[in-house]
Scaffold this motif. Structure first.
Motif, short mmCIF file in Angstrom:
data_model
loop_
_atom_site.label_atom_id
_atom_site.label_comp_id
_atom_site.label_asym_id
_atom_site.label_seq_id
_atom_site.Cartn_x
_atom_site.Cartn_y
_atom_site.Cartn_z
N LEU A 107 1.05 -1.53 -0.22
CA LEU A 107 -0.01 -0.32 0.15
C LEU A 107 1.05 1.21 0.14
CD1 LEU A 107 -3.27 0.80 1.92
CD2 LEU A 107 -1.20 2.12 1.92
N TYR A 108 0.58 1.78 -1.02
CA TYR A 108 1.29 3.46 -1.20
C TYR A 108 -0.35 4.54 -0.38
CZ TYR A 108 4.32 7.35 -2.54
OH TYR A 108 4.50 8.32 -3.03
N ASN A 109 0.78 5.52 0.48
CA ASN A 109 -0.11 6.86 0.57
C ASN A 109 0.35 7.56 0.39
OD1 ASN A 109 -0.89 9.12 2.26
ND2 ASN A 109 -1.99 8.04 3.53
N ARG A 110 -0.61 8.79 -1.13
CA ARG A 110 0.72 9.94 -1.13
C ARG A 110 0.40 10.78 -0.85
NH1 ARG A 110 -2.92 11.17 -6.13
NH2 ARG A 110 -1.49 13.27 -6.16
N GLU A 111 0.09 10.42 0.54
CA GLU A 111 0.14 12.10 0.98
C GLU A 111 1.40 11.93 2.04
OE1 GLU A 111 -2.22 14.20 4.83
OE2 GLU A 111 -3.62 13.18 3.27
N THR A 112 1.45 10.79 2.38
CA THR A 112 2.26 10.79 3.06
C THR A 112 4.05 10.20 2.76
OG1 THR A 112 2.17 8.78 3.88
CG2 THR A 112 0.74 10.76 5.13
N ARG A 113 3.76 9.37 1.09
CA ARG A 113 4.87 9.27 0.76
C ARG A 113 5.37 7.94 1.21
NH1 ARG A 113 8.20 14.29 -1.82
NH2 ARG A 113 6.24 15.25 -3.03
N GLN A 114 4.54 6.63 1.62
CA GLN A 114 5.07 6.01 2.38
C GLN A 114 4.53 4.71 1.73
OE1 GLN A 114 3.48 6.46 7.07
NE2 GLN A 114 5.24 7.35 7.04
N LEU A 115 5.03 3.56 1.72
CA LEU A 115 4.92 2.63 1.32
C LEU A 115 5.14 1.32 2.39
CD1 LEU A 115 5.05 0.49 -1.41
CD2 LEU A 115 7.18 0.52 -1.27
N ARG A 116 3.76 0.40 1.88
CA ARG A 116 4.01 -0.60 3.71
C ARG A 116 3.59 -2.09 3.13
NH1 ARG A 116 0.22 -0.99 7.15
NH2 ARG A 116 1.42 -2.12 8.29
N ASN A 117 4.53 -2.95 3.36
CA ASN A 117 3.88 -4.46 2.85
C ASN A 117 2.92 -4.73 3.80
OD1 ASN A 117 4.10 -7.21 2.60
ND2 ASN A 117 6.16 -7.70 3.04
#
Length: 168
Positions: A107-117
């Motif tokens: 999952l990638y959150n564009r606002e926080t620029r974070q990628l999570r498995n």
């Protein structure tokens, strides 16, 4: 390969209209000379996989502004991405990827620029993610029990127990 969307963005009808996006030889547009794979339409966005930079990466195209959106921190050289999907507001992208020989749903959150498995602790192969329009639920296939089942989780990766009444 060109990405072509059939039908109107607002609604689909039997007459529909064909939206054709021109080839951009420089790779800055929706279509490039590289392979463009598994497009998914989310309201005003198209998310897809392309090998235009020599690796299988996820791209997001804004239909309103007619341009690619920068996704810092999403793509990496050690991952082979596939089957991306985007929430209706374009803020959340979910996709399958293989890293170090292991499949995962990211999952990638564009606002926080974070990628999570989301499936880091799931001892199974996973594939074909999808996301609800509001981004609150993610579903994907998992082989955890020796055959393919559907798993539904929230954006944190917590499995949701859905009431059986929603399937009746």
């Amino acid at each position: 390969m060109a990405i072509v969307l059939a039908g109107s963005l607002a609604s689909c009808s039997s007459s529909g209209r064909l939206l054709n996006f021109p080839l951009d030889l420089a790779g800055r547009g929706l279509n490039s000379p590289a392979s463009e794979l598994t497009p998914h339409l989310g309201a005003e966005y198209i998310v897809f996989v392309s090998d235009r930079r020599g690796s299988q990466d996820v791209y997001l195209y804004d239909l309103t502004q007619r341009r690619l959106i920068d996704l810092p921190g999403l793509n990496s050289l050690d991952a082979i991405a596939s089957h991306p999907v985007v929430s209706e507001d374009g803020q959340t992208i979910v996709f399958a990827a293989i890293r170090e020989g292991r499949s995962g749903i990211y999952l990638y959150n564009r606002e926080t620029r974070q990628l999570r498995n989301l499936t880091e602790n799931l001892p199974a192969e996973v594939r074909h993610p999808t996301i609800s329009a509001d981004g609150s639920k993610i579903a994907f296939e998992s082989s955890q029990n020796g055959h393919w089942n559907i798993v539904v989780c929230d954006p944190s990766g917590r499995t949701l127990n859905l009431p059986s009444s929603i399937f009746n």
